[in-house]
Every structure is written in C-alpha cells, then in structure tokens.
Design an enzyme around this catalytic site. Structure first.
Site, PDB file in Angstrom:
ATOM      1  N   HIS A 152       0.910  -1.153  -0.135  1.00  0.00           N
ATOM      2  CA  HIS A 152       0.125  -0.021  -0.056  1.00  0.00           C
ATOM      3  C   HIS A 152       0.937   1.093  -0.060  1.00  0.00           C
ATOM      4  O   HIS A 152       1.269   1.874   1.041  1.00  0.00           O
ATOM      5  CB  HIS A 152      -0.617  -0.164   1.214  1.00  0.00           C
ATOM      6  N   HIS A 208       1.749   5.177  -2.137  1.00  0.00           N
ATOM      7  CA  HIS A 208       1.488   6.041  -3.130  1.00  0.00           C
ATOM      8  C   HIS A 208       2.630   6.758  -3.734  1.00  0.00           C
ATOM      9  O   HIS A 208       3.478   7.189  -3.065  1.00  0.00           O
ATOM     10  CB  HIS A 208       0.616   7.214  -2.473  1.00  0.00           C
ATOM     11  N   ASN A 261      -5.865   9.525   6.986  1.00  0.00           N
ATOM     12  CA  ASN A 261      -7.138   9.176   6.466  1.00  0.00           C
ATOM     13  C   ASN A 261      -7.009   7.519   6.525  1.00  0.00           C
ATOM     14  O   ASN A 261      -6.337   7.016   5.557  1.00  0.00           O
ATOM     15  CB  ASN A 261      -7.630   9.459   5.240  1.00  0.00           C
ATOM     16  N   ASP A 313       1.177   2.549   3.829  1.00  0.00           N
ATOM     17  CA  ASP A 313       0.218   3.610   3.221  1.00  0.00           C
ATOM     18  C   ASP A 313       1.116   4.909   3.130  1.00  0.00           C
ATOM     19  O   ASP A 313       0.695   5.870   3.075  1.00  0.00           O
ATOM     20  CB  ASP A 313      -0.959   3.871   3.990  1.00  0.00           C
TER      21      ASP A 313
HETATM   22  O1  DOR Z   1      -4.183   9.792   4.533  1.00  0.00           O
HETATM   23  C1  DOR Z   1      -4.315   9.327   3.537  1.00  0.00           C
HETATM   24  N1  DOR Z   1      -3.710   9.690   2.382  1.00  0.00           N
HETATM   25  N2  DOR Z   1      -5.282   8.496   3.090  1.00  0.00           N
HETATM   26  C2  DOR Z   1      -5.392   7.849   1.837  1.00  0.00           C
HETATM   27  O2  DOR Z   1      -6.347   6.937   1.794  1.00  0.00           O
HETATM   28  C3  DOR Z   1      -4.883   8.629   0.446  1.00  0.00           C
HETATM   29  C4  DOR Z   1      -3.503   9.194   1.000  1.00  0.00           C
HETATM   30  C5  DOR Z   1      -3.081  10.131  -0.113  1.00  0.00           C
HETATM   31  O3  DOR Z   1      -2.941   9.807  -1.034  1.00  0.00           O
HETATM   32  O4  DOR Z   1      -2.307  11.113   0.282  1.00  0.00           O
END
Ligand code: DOR
Length: 460
Positions: free
Chosen positions: A67, A69, A307, A334
């Site tokens: 997970h 980004h 989040n 994440d």
């Molecule tokens: O805190 C978060 N940031 N939760 C997510 O699901 C997306 C992520 C983001 O892309 O910055």
C-alpha cells in the site's frame, strides 16, 4: 527495471528465515542469473562470484509493501517513481504496490502502460499497481476489469481513499472481480467524497450531521465522522461472501472493525476458509495506526492528519493483539507523500517506506510480541500470496529478491536523510533498533549499508 552486471553472488553465513519454505538456520545462498540457485551451508565460492558476508545478520525474502502512493504522474513534486523506489529499497522493500489515486488516476490500460514505461526507466525495485474500480475514481461507473486484469502491472483493484457507496455498484464490482479473479483492495473509510455521494442534499464538509446521515441511509446506525469503517467492512464482506470475491481490507483502524473481520474469518461457510486462495478475506494494518493514537503529536505540537484518522489507545491495543493473534495478514506503510505546504493546508497522509521495518522490529519483534518469522510473513510472504506475486519466498529457483537485516543496529529517524521527497513522517526522532542493511532485487544489490547503487547518498 534493467538488471545490469548480474554477477553471481554468494551470501555467506546469514541466518536465513523464510516462512514460505520453513527455513530458519544459518546457511549460505548462491544467486545466479537473478535467481536463487542453491541454499546450503558452507558453499565454496567459485571464481567470478562476489561474496557478501551476512554473518550475524538475518536474510529474509524481499519485503513487499502492498500500500504505497507514488505520486507520478501529475504530482512529481511530492514523489516520483525514482524517489519512491529509492525510499523503498532503503527501507528493505524489493516490491511496492501503488494505489491508483495518481493524477490522472490509474483507471485504464493506457494509463497503466504510461506508468509501466516510467517504472521501466526509473524504478529501483519491482512496482505493481492497483487499478481504479470506477472510471476517474468517481464512484459511478466500473472500469473495464477484464482489460485491466490483462495489464502486467495490475494485481488488484482499489478506489483508494473512498468506499464505493452504492451497494448495487459494489455488488457488481465484487461479481466482476470474482469473474476475473482480481482481488479488491478496499478502503472502508467515510471520506468527504463518500459523504458527498450520499448526502447531496446537505452542505458539504465532514460534519457530524452528514456522517450520521451517511450511516443511517446505509443502515449502519448513527456514527460520528470517520466511524463508518466497520459498517462498510461488514457490508463489503457480506457482498464478497455472496459473490465469492477476494477482498483485502486496507488500513484497518478500529477495534470494532477487527471484531467484524475476526467473525468473518471464523465463519466456516464463507470465503474465509481459504485465507489466501480464491474468495478470501484478508486485511492490513499500518504502523501509524498500530503505534500512534489521537493524542499523538508531531512537530510544533500538531496532531497528525491521516485518513483513516489516528484512533484511541484502546484501538491500538486491539490492533496489536490482532497482529499477535493472526487476524491481520499484512503490515503496509500507506506511504502517502505530501509537501510541507500541503500538510499545512490539511492534506491527509503520512510516509512510511523508510521507517516501517524499523518500527515493526522495535515495537513488535524486539519486545517479543511477534517473532521475526511472523514479521516476515506479514511483510513479504503474505502480501505476495494475497496479491498473487512471484516473490515472498527464498525457494530455489525464485527471483533473488532478498533483504538482509541487522537486528541490533540502533538508529534515529531523521527525515532530512530520507530518499523520499516528502518529510511527513510521524516517527521523526524515534530511536529504532533493527534496519535493512542490504536490499537485492532480481539478483542485483540496489542498496547496501545505506548506499543506493547509482545514487551514492549516504544514510548515517
Ligand atoms: O491519508 C491518506 N492519504 N489516506 C488515503 O487513503 C490517501 C492518502 C493520500 O493519497 O495522500
């Protein structure tokens, strides 16, 4: 990723731990042509082989972060394929799976092809992707699951950051995912976006009234903002059982959600019978939801914005117990890079590629909550099985994706030394024990002792 200079390598005298094959002993590993060619004690080195002394270290299957980004395309000021994968290999990861909430989103084979071109040019580790479940991540019309399944980067589908609010659409997504044997990686959080889908008649924002509206209209019972996670999880597990879809719940954060997942996994009639096969239910947790709570504060005494949000201490305790008890299948960072000005403006998200292993070793393995073998299962073997990847094992013949760990090395988290372009790390200043000292991807050493091959930036 180009694999140049594939010299044979002999990793000597490391303590090899591999939950997939049951290996747990001091032995040597010979790597040839990018694959594991022999595992045996006291292998005599031959001419032309590079010998790496792993004595006193642990040698484990390359870690997989399921997970992440990697902001490329449109947000290269936050992270790129190059910087994100540098951060990954520094943290001991040989594979990352990135989310589809890029700008523009990963919702078509063409977009994935553009990503693949970048990955081939810039990535230091393996990169796979979750494609969006709906076009434009708008939550209205499903993407072409069949076409997406055909793309070599795609290992799952995800709406990232939002649940699919409409039950009928979610049921159809589960049905098609089951047909095409694609796991759904679900975000069961009540984001502002999910509220706007169902509360069109109320003013926008994340007010208590809107959240209660959402939960009442969906039949979850009245809920405070961001407390609809258990409701979405229960609904999605029900739909998954009905359709035999495989679902992986992203970043579980509430004690009540764990209870629901535990029940579903116990239910002998449902897909939980096959935890890593077709129709499975799996879930992940992040280090920040495990070890930080709503009272935790970052620099300047500010709360962390993420989040799902950080929860109560009691929730952290339940998540930690669920790790020990086996309900949680994976630990994922994440990794969500944001610039300082975006964070100041309230952007949710925290980075973790360079700290996850250290935090897990320091807070779970050293105190004896789980063994190193368990940690490797959660960070390599299970993510590989859940998302159907080739890695996650040191079996002879497997690609030589290997992480070498020094369990005793003590270090302090300092964002200014990160390879990531971002600094929004909630563990800044933490004193950690245990670190990756070598990362090998497909038989090529990409990080050794804090130095990335080709980049020569030192981590102290
Ligand atoms: O805190 C978060 N940031 N939760 C997510 O699901 C997306 C992520 C983001 O892309 O910055």
């Amino acid at each position: 990723m180009t694999l140049l200079n594939l010299q044979p390598l002999l990793l000597k005298s490391g303590h090899v731990i591999d939950p997939a094959t049951g290996l747990d002993s001091v032995t040597d590993i010979l790597v040839k042509k990018g694959r594991i060619s022999l595992i045996a004690p006291d292998i005599t080195p031959e001419e032309g082989e590079e010998v790496i002394d792993a004595g006193g270290k642990y040698v484990v299957p390359g870690l997989i972060d399921c997970h992440v980004h990697l902001r490329d395309f449109g947000e290269c000021q936050r992270e790129t394929i190059a910087s994100g994968t540098r951060a990954a290999v520094m943290g001991g990861f040989t594979t990352v799976i990135c989310e589809p909430n890029t700008k523009p989103p990963l919702d078509s084979p063409e977009r994935l092809e553009a990503l693949r071109e970048k990955v081939e040019r810039e990535a230091l580790c393996r990169v796979y992707a979750k494609a969006a479940m709906t076009r434009g991540r708008e939550g209205e019309a499903l993407t072409d699951f069949k076409a997406l399944k055909g793309h070599p980067l795609v290992v799952a589908l995800s709406e990232d950051g939002n649940p699919i609010v409409e039950e009928q659409l979610m049921r159809e997504a589960c049905r098609q995912a089951a047909n095409h044997q694609l796991p759904l990686s679900l975000h069961c959080e009540d984001s502002g976006f999910s509220l706007s889908k169902i509360c069109r008649d109320r003013p926008s924002g994340l007010s208590s009234d809107r959240s209660k509206d959402l939960s009442l209209r969906l039949g979850f019972g009245p809920r405070e903002p961001f407390h609809n996670e258990p409701g979405f999880i229960a609904r999605d597990l029900r739909l998954a059982q009905e359709t035999e879809a495989s679902v992986h719940i992203s970043h579980v954060s509430l004690a009540e959600s764990i209870q629901i997942i535990e029940e579903a996994k116990k239910d002998g009639k449902g897909p939980a019978l096959h935890p890593c096969g077709a129709g499975r239910i799996t879930c992940e947790v992040t280090p920040h939801h495990l070890f930080l709570d709503e009272a935790s504060r970052g620099p300047h005494g500010l709360p962390f914005t993420v989040n799902p949000p950080l929860r109560k201490k009691e929730d952290c305790t339940v998540l930690q117990k669920a790790i020990k008890g086996g309900t949680i299948d994976a630990i994922a960072s994440d990794h969500a890079p944001h610039r300082e000005e975006d964070k100041r403006a309230g952007a949710p998200g925290l980075i973790g590629l360079e700290t996850t292993l250290g935090v897990v070793l320091t807070r779970l393995v050293h105190p004896g909550i789980i063994s190193l073998k368990e940690a490797v299962r959660l960070m390599s073997n299970n993510p590989a099985r859940i998302f159907g990847l080739g890695g996650g094992s040191l079996a002879v013949g497997s690609p030589a994706d290997i992480t070498v760990i020094d369990m005793e090395r003590e270090w302090i988290v300092e964002g200014k030394r990160f390879q990531s372009l971002a600094r929004n790390c909630p563990f800044e200043g933490w004193r950690l024990k245990g670190q990756a000292v070598l990362t090998m991807v497909g038989g090529r050493v990409v990080m050794r002792e804090g130095v990335i091959k080709g980049f020569k930036r030192l981590r102290v």
